[in-house]
Motif scaffolding. Structure first.
Motif, short mmCIF file in Angstrom:
data_model
loop_
_atom_site.label_atom_id
_atom_site.label_comp_id
_atom_site.label_asym_id
_atom_site.label_seq_id
_atom_site.Cartn_x
_atom_site.Cartn_y
_atom_site.Cartn_z
N VAL A 124 0.80 -1.39 -0.02
CA VAL A 124 0.00 0.14 -0.06
C VAL A 124 0.89 1.22 0.07
CG1 VAL A 124 -0.08 0.27 2.60
CG2 VAL A 124 -1.96 1.11 1.14
N TYR A 125 1.87 1.18 0.59
CA TYR A 125 2.91 2.56 0.52
C TYR A 125 3.46 2.63 -0.71
CZ TYR A 125 2.44 2.18 5.60
OH TYR A 125 1.82 2.35 6.94
N ALA A 126 3.84 1.87 -1.79
CA ALA A 126 3.94 2.09 -3.05
C ALA A 126 3.00 2.93 -3.97
CB ALA A 126 4.23 0.82 -3.73
N LEU A 127 1.59 2.88 -3.30
CA LEU A 127 0.73 3.57 -3.93
C LEU A 127 0.97 5.05 -3.58
CD1 LEU A 127 -2.66 1.65 -3.20
CD2 LEU A 127 -1.40 1.68 -5.38
N TRP A 128 1.30 5.33 -2.28
CA TRP A 128 1.57 6.46 -1.77
C TRP A 128 2.76 7.20 -2.09
CZ3 TRP A 128 -1.54 9.72 1.37
CH2 TRP A 128 -2.52 9.24 2.11
N PHE A 129 3.64 6.39 -2.59
CA PHE A 129 4.88 7.00 -3.34
C PHE A 129 4.69 7.30 -4.61
CE2 PHE A 129 7.74 4.20 -0.09
CZ PHE A 129 7.57 5.19 0.78
N LEU A 130 3.75 6.77 -5.25
CA LEU A 130 3.33 7.11 -6.60
C LEU A 130 2.15 7.60 -6.93
CD1 LEU A 130 4.42 3.35 -7.88
CD2 LEU A 130 5.38 5.52 -8.74
N ALA A 131 1.51 8.31 -5.79
CA ALA A 131 0.27 8.71 -5.74
C ALA A 131 -0.27 9.61 -6.60
CB ALA A 131 0.20 9.48 -4.32
N LEU A 132 0.39 10.74 -6.96
CA LEU A 132 -0.32 11.82 -7.78
C LEU A 132 -0.45 11.28 -9.36
CD1 LEU A 132 -1.51 14.57 -7.58
CD2 LEU A 132 0.67 15.67 -8.20
N SER A 197 -1.45 1.24 10.13
CA SER A 197 -2.12 -0.14 9.44
C SER A 197 -2.29 -0.03 7.93
CB SER A 197 -3.42 -0.33 10.13
OG SER A 197 -4.40 0.14 9.71
N GLU A 198 -2.12 -1.08 7.38
CA GLU A 198 -2.20 -1.12 5.90
C GLU A 198 -3.52 -0.65 5.32
OE1 GLU A 198 -0.03 -4.64 3.99
OE2 GLU A 198 0.55 -4.85 5.92
N ALA A 199 -4.45 -1.33 6.41
CA ALA A 199 -6.23 -1.08 5.86
C ALA A 199 -6.17 0.60 6.02
CB ALA A 199 -6.98 -1.81 7.07
N LEU A 200 -5.79 1.00 7.18
CA LEU A 200 -6.10 2.60 7.35
C LEU A 200 -5.27 3.48 6.00
CD1 LEU A 200 -6.94 5.11 8.73
CD2 LEU A 200 -4.59 4.94 10.10
N MET A 201 -4.07 3.07 5.49
CA MET A 201 -3.38 3.73 4.62
C MET A 201 -4.03 3.59 3.19
SD MET A 201 -1.29 5.37 5.99
CE MET A 201 -0.36 6.23 4.85
N PHE A 202 -4.54 2.31 3.22
CA PHE A 202 -5.28 2.03 1.85
C PHE A 202 -6.70 2.69 1.84
CE2 PHE A 202 -8.36 -0.49 -0.82
CZ PHE A 202 -7.58 -0.61 -2.00
N SER A 203 -7.45 2.83 2.88
CA SER A 203 -8.65 3.60 2.87
C SER A 203 -8.40 5.23 2.68
CB SER A 203 -9.33 3.57 4.15
OG SER A 203 -9.76 1.97 4.43
N ALA A 204 -7.21 5.69 3.26
CA ALA A 204 -6.91 7.09 3.02
C ALA A 204 -6.54 7.27 1.65
CB ALA A 204 -5.83 7.40 3.99
N PHE A 205 -5.90 6.39 1.21
CA PHE A 205 -5.32 6.60 -0.47
C PHE A 205 -6.56 6.54 -1.30
CE2 PHE A 205 -4.22 4.90 -4.55
CZ PHE A 205 -3.18 5.96 -4.97
N ILE A 206 -7.56 5.65 -1.11
CA ILE A 206 -8.90 5.59 -1.76
C ILE A 206 -9.61 6.89 -1.87
CG2 ILE A 206 -10.91 4.60 -2.50
CD1 ILE A 206 -8.64 2.95 -3.27
N GLY A 207 -9.57 7.26 -0.54
CA GLY A 207 -10.31 8.46 -0.28
C GLY A 207 -9.60 9.90 -0.90
#
Length: 207
Positions: A124-132, A197-207
């Protein structure tokens, strides 16, 4: 990863096609992002910094030298590709082949740190590193499909087009988008270090 909060989700035989889809998707995300001088290279630079920090902190001595080499190469390119102010021209350009190489490089390093047997980074953190670029490409494709347009055709509905239309200059638009990418990448790295938590970070990313 454990993006649902109920334990790691194994992909089994479908893992390979999902990986191929992810790599091709990242190709297109970086390609969509390569529209203004300094933008794609700056985004790649920020992502590589985050991945290099992860590899350094976790002592990934096999992948770390390659990350540092790619980081240095992209940094050197970005200095001559970026317009630091409105009147400064770019001295080198990336092109489609360059954006695809950059996209593949980011995808390969992300897979190495998240999907190998001794993975050190939850996916899930790879999503944040590539977010924009991911957010831009997904939202762009979704808007075009809803408008019954070809999602892969050229158009002036990219995020940077909207910022330029709002009155920002070329350099200001790039700096604003890179600031947004830096914030998202920084949040991802800080939360990884804090053990969110990965679940929290995934939910935040989708949001």
């Amino acid at each position: 990863g454990d993006f649902l909060g109920s334990g790691p989700v194994p992909l089994g035989w479908i893992g390979m096609p999902v990986a191929v889809f992810a790599v091709v998707g990242l190709f297109n995300a970086v390609y969509f992002f390569d529209c203004l001088d300094g933008l794609a290279a700056g985004m790649g630079l920020l992502t590589l910094i985050a991945l290099t920090l992860v590899a350094s902190v976790t002592n990934q001595i096999q992948i770390l030298p390659m990350l540092i080499a790619c980081l240095a190469a992209v940094a050197g390119f970005w200095v001559f590709n970026m317009r630091f102010h409105e009147r400064q021209p770019a001295f080198v350009f990336m092109g489609n082949a360059g954006s695809m190489v950059l996209g593949f490089t980011l995808a390969w390093f992300s897979l190495q740190l998240t999907q190998t047997a001794d993975a050190v980074l939850p996916p899930v953190y790879a999503l944040w590193f590539l977010a924009l670029p991911l957010i831009e490409s997904v939202s762009l494709i979704a808007r075009r499909i809803l408008a019954r347009k070809n999602p892969f055709q050229a158009g002036r509905d990219h995020l940077h087009h909207l910022l330029l239309a709002a009155g920002l200059g070329h350099a200001a638009t790039v700096w604003l988008l890179l600031l947004a990418q830096a914030i998202l990448t920084g949040v991802g790295y800080a939360c990884w270090r804090a053990g969110a938590s990965e679940a929290l970070m995934f939910s935040a990313f989708i949001g």
